[in-house]
Scaffold this active site. Structure first.
Site, mmCIF file in Angstrom:
data_model
loop_
_atom_site.group_PDB
_atom_site.id
_atom_site.type_symbol
_atom_site.label_atom_id
_atom_site.label_comp_id
_atom_site.label_asym_id
_atom_site.label_seq_id
_atom_site.Cartn_x
_atom_site.Cartn_y
_atom_site.Cartn_z
ATOM 1 N N ARG A 236 0.863 -1.187 0.000
ATOM 2 C CA ARG A 236 0.000 0.000 0.000
ATOM 3 C C ARG A 236 0.903 1.241 0.000
ATOM 4 N NH1 ARG A 236 -3.305 -2.807 -1.578
ATOM 5 N NH2 ARG A 236 -5.395 -3.251 -0.803
ATOM 6 N N GLU A 265 -2.525 7.573 -4.921
ATOM 7 C CA GLU A 265 -2.900 6.915 -6.180
ATOM 8 C C GLU A 265 -4.375 7.062 -6.544
ATOM 9 O OE1 GLU A 265 -1.828 2.808 -5.079
ATOM 10 O OE2 GLU A 265 -3.921 2.254 -5.362
ATOM 11 N N HIS A 297 -0.768 -0.257 -9.733
ATOM 12 C CA HIS A 297 -1.510 -1.211 -8.881
ATOM 13 C C HIS A 297 -1.992 -2.414 -9.705
ATOM 14 C CE1 HIS A 297 -3.617 -1.205 -4.759
ATOM 15 N NE2 HIS A 297 -3.519 -2.450 -5.193
HETATM 16 P P1 NAD Z 1 -1.394 -11.314 5.185
HETATM 17 O O1 NAD Z 1 -2.426 -10.868 6.172
HETATM 18 O O2 NAD Z 1 -1.279 -12.774 4.861
HETATM 19 O O3 NAD Z 1 0.056 -10.805 5.661
HETATM 20 C C1 NAD Z 1 0.294 -9.548 6.199
HETATM 21 C C2 NAD Z 1 1.383 -9.695 7.258
HETATM 22 O O4 NAD Z 1 1.723 -8.387 7.732
HETATM 23 C C3 NAD Z 1 0.931 -10.534 8.467
HETATM 24 O O5 NAD Z 1 1.869 -11.560 8.716
HETATM 25 C C4 NAD Z 1 0.890 -9.513 9.593
HETATM 26 O O6 NAD Z 1 1.222 -10.069 10.861
HETATM 27 C C5 NAD Z 1 1.942 -8.517 9.118
HETATM 28 N N1 NAD Z 1 1.874 -7.239 9.833
HETATM 29 C C6 NAD Z 1 0.772 -6.596 10.282
HETATM 30 N N2 NAD Z 1 1.127 -5.463 10.915
HETATM 31 C C7 NAD Z 1 2.485 -5.399 10.869
HETATM 32 C C8 NAD Z 1 3.441 -4.480 11.347
HETATM 33 N N3 NAD Z 1 3.056 -3.411 12.067
HETATM 34 N N4 NAD Z 1 4.756 -4.726 11.109
HETATM 35 C C9 NAD Z 1 5.130 -5.835 10.427
HETATM 36 N N5 NAD Z 1 4.269 -6.756 9.946
HETATM 37 C C10 NAD Z 1 2.958 -6.534 10.159
HETATM 38 O O7 NAD Z 1 -1.674 -10.449 3.880
HETATM 39 P P2 NAD Z 1 -1.177 -10.756 2.395
HETATM 40 O O8 NAD Z 1 -2.221 -11.506 1.660
HETATM 41 O O9 NAD Z 1 0.225 -11.274 2.432
HETATM 42 O O10 NAD Z 1 -1.202 -9.259 1.792
HETATM 43 C C11 NAD Z 1 -0.302 -8.270 2.273
HETATM 44 C C12 NAD Z 1 -0.688 -6.916 1.720
HETATM 45 O O11 NAD Z 1 -0.480 -6.899 0.311
HETATM 46 C C13 NAD Z 1 -2.183 -6.552 1.840
HETATM 47 O O12 NAD Z 1 -2.469 -5.992 3.114
HETATM 48 C C14 NAD Z 1 -2.370 -5.545 0.738
HETATM 49 O O13 NAD Z 1 -2.139 -4.240 1.275
HETATM 50 C C15 NAD Z 1 -1.253 -5.867 -0.250
HETATM 51 N N6 NAD Z 1 -1.775 -6.328 -1.561
HETATM 52 C C16 NAD Z 1 -1.442 -5.623 -2.684
HETATM 53 C C17 NAD Z 1 -1.899 -6.040 -3.927
HETATM 54 C C18 NAD Z 1 -1.532 -5.334 -5.211
HETATM 55 O O14 NAD Z 1 -2.139 -5.619 -6.244
HETATM 56 N N7 NAD Z 1 -0.563 -4.446 -5.231
HETATM 57 C C19 NAD Z 1 -2.738 -7.171 -4.006
HETATM 58 C C20 NAD Z 1 -3.039 -7.880 -2.840
HETATM 59 C C21 NAD Z 1 -2.555 -7.446 -1.617
#
Ligand code: NAD
Length: 333
Positions: A236, A265, A297
C-alpha cells in the site's frame, strides 16, 4: 441481490458477470465506472449490497449515507481494507467482506519482477532498444545471488516472495509483528526492523496499511538502510513516506525504487491520463528518476487472481443474501 459495483473496468464487468452466471447466483449487478465517494454514493440507492475496490472511499460519511439508503453489505474486491472505516461500518450494522485467498503468487511474483526490473534496468533497456539504442552504459545491476533481501510483513505474500528469493540464493530476513513458522520453513530468518534495513540490499513491503505501519519507511528508517539498497512496494502506498524516499533517491542512499502502489494513487490509478496535465508533482518527480519504476496497482492482475476475486465476491454476496456465515468478513475491532 441488487449490488452496485463501483470502480468498474471492462475486465471487472465481464469477469464478475461470468462468476455470477457460473454460480447461478442471479445477483442484479449494477456496474458503475465511478469511484465510490460522497459525491457518487447516491448511485447505490436501492442496493442492499455495494461492491468496491481499493481506491473507493468507504469512510464514515459514505457509510452513513449507504446505511441510510439501505445498504447492508460492502464487499471489497481486495485483500486490503484500509479504504473502509471498519469501526463505522460495525457501528452502522453494515457487514464488510473482502477476498483473503486469491493467488498470493500474483503479487509475490510481481514484486520479484519489479525488483529485477529496477536492479537490471529492464524497462530502461526496452525503451532504449525501441529507439535503436543498444548501448549498455547505465544499465549495470548487481547479482541477487548472495545478497540479502528484507521482507517486511511475512504473511501469505511475503512468505512466497521470501521463498522465491531464497531460490535466487539470497539471505532472506523478515520482520513481522507475528513471526510465522511458514516463513522460517521457507528459509527466512526474523530480525528487528533496524537490522533488516541496515543489512538488506533490497527490501520488499508486504504488510497491510494500518495506523502502526503508515510511513513505516520514512526519513529515519531510510537513513538506517544499507546505502544503495532497492525498495519495492507492492503493498500500500501509505507504507512509504514518498517525500523522504525522493530525498533518499537524490542522495543515492536509496539505490532504486519500484512501486506498484502510491499514497496519492486514488486520483491517478486505473485511468488513462495520458492526454491530461497531471498536477501531482510528486509522482511526476518519481517517474523522472532513471532508477524508479512505477506501475499502476497491477500486482494482483493475473487471470487466476481476478477469477478467484470475482468468485469469492459472488459467494460472499450469496452467503449474505441467504443469512449464512460470512467467512470473508474483515476482522472486527
Ligand atoms: P497477510 O495478512 O497474509 O500478511 C500480512 C502480514 O503483515 C501478516 O503476517 C501480519 O502479521 C503482518 N503485519 C501486520 N502489521 C504489521 C506491522 N506493524 N509490522 C510488520 N508486519 C505486520 O496479507 P497478504 O495476503 O500477504 O497481503 C499483504 C498486503 O499486500 C495486503 O495488506 C495488501 O495491502 C497488499 N496487496 C497488494 C496487492 C496489489 O495488487 N498491489 C494485491 C493484494 C494485496
Amino acid at each position: 441481490m441488487r449490488t452496485a459495483v463501483f470502480s468498474t473496468r471492462r475486465y471487472d464487468k465481464s469477469l464478475l458477470t461470468q462468476a455470477n452466471a457460473e454460480a447461478e447466483a442471479g445477483h442484479d449487478l449494477v456496474f458503475r465506472e465511478d469511484r465510490l465517494t460522497l459525491d457518487t454514493v447516491a448511485l447505490a440507492a436501492g442496493c442492499p449490497a455495494v461492491c468496491v475496490f481499493v481506491n473507493d472511499n468507504v469512510d464514515a460519511e459514505v457509510l452513513k449515507q449507504l446505511a441510510a439508503q439501505g445498504t447492508r453489505l460492502v464487499a471489497t474486491r481486495s485483500t486490503g481494507y484500509n479504504h473502509v472505516d471498519a469501526e463505522a461500518a460495525e457501528r452502522l450494522g453494515i457487514e464488510v467482506v473482502r477476498v483473503t485467498d486469491y493467488s498470493p503468487h500474483s503479487v509475490a511474483e510481481f514484486a520479484v519482477g519489479l525488483l529485477l526490473a529496477v536492479n537490471r534496468k529492464i524497462a530502461r533497456a526496452s525503451v532504449r532498444t525501441r529507439d535503436g539504442n543498444f548501448e549498455l552504459d547505465g544499465l549495470m545491476g548487481f547479482d541477487l545471488h548472495g545478497k540479502t533481501v528484507g521482507v517486511i510483513g511475512t504473511g501469505k505474500i511475503g512468505t512466497i516472495f521470501g521463498r522465491i528469493m531464497v531460490g535466487f540464493g539470497c539471505t532472506v530476513l523478515g520482520h513481522d509483528l507475528y513471526p510465522s513458522a511458514a516463513f522460517e520453513a521457507a528459509g527466512g530468518r526474523y530480525v528487528g526492523i533496524e537490522e533488516l534495513m541496515a543489512r538488506s540490499d533490497a527490501v520488499s513491503l508486504h504488510c497491510p496499511l494500518t495506523d502502526e505501519t503508515r510511513h513505516v519507511v520514512n526519513a529515519r528508517t531510510l537513513a538506517g538502510a544499507k546505502r544503495g539498497a532497492i525498495l519495492v512496494n507492492t503493498s500500500r502506498g501509505g507504507l512509504v513516506d514518498t517525500e523522504s524516499a525522493i530525498q533518499a533517491l537524490k542522495t543515492g542512499q536509496l539505490g532504486g525504487l519500484a512501486i506498484d502502489v502510491y499514497e496519492q494513487e486514488a486520483s491517478l490509478f486505473f485511468q488513462d491520463l495520458s492526454s491530461t496535465i497531471i498536477t501531482d508533482d510528486v509522482i511526476q518527480r518519481l517517474v523522472s528518476f532513471p532508477n524508479v519504476i512505477v506501475t499502476g496497482h497491477q500486482a494482483f492482475f493475473t487471470l487466476e487472481a481476478i477469477g478467484q476475486i470475482m468468485r469469492t465476491t459472488i459467494e460472499s454476496i450469496s452467503a449474505f443474501e441467504k443469512g449464512e456465515a460470512l467467512v470473508n468478513r474483515i476482522p472486527r475491532g
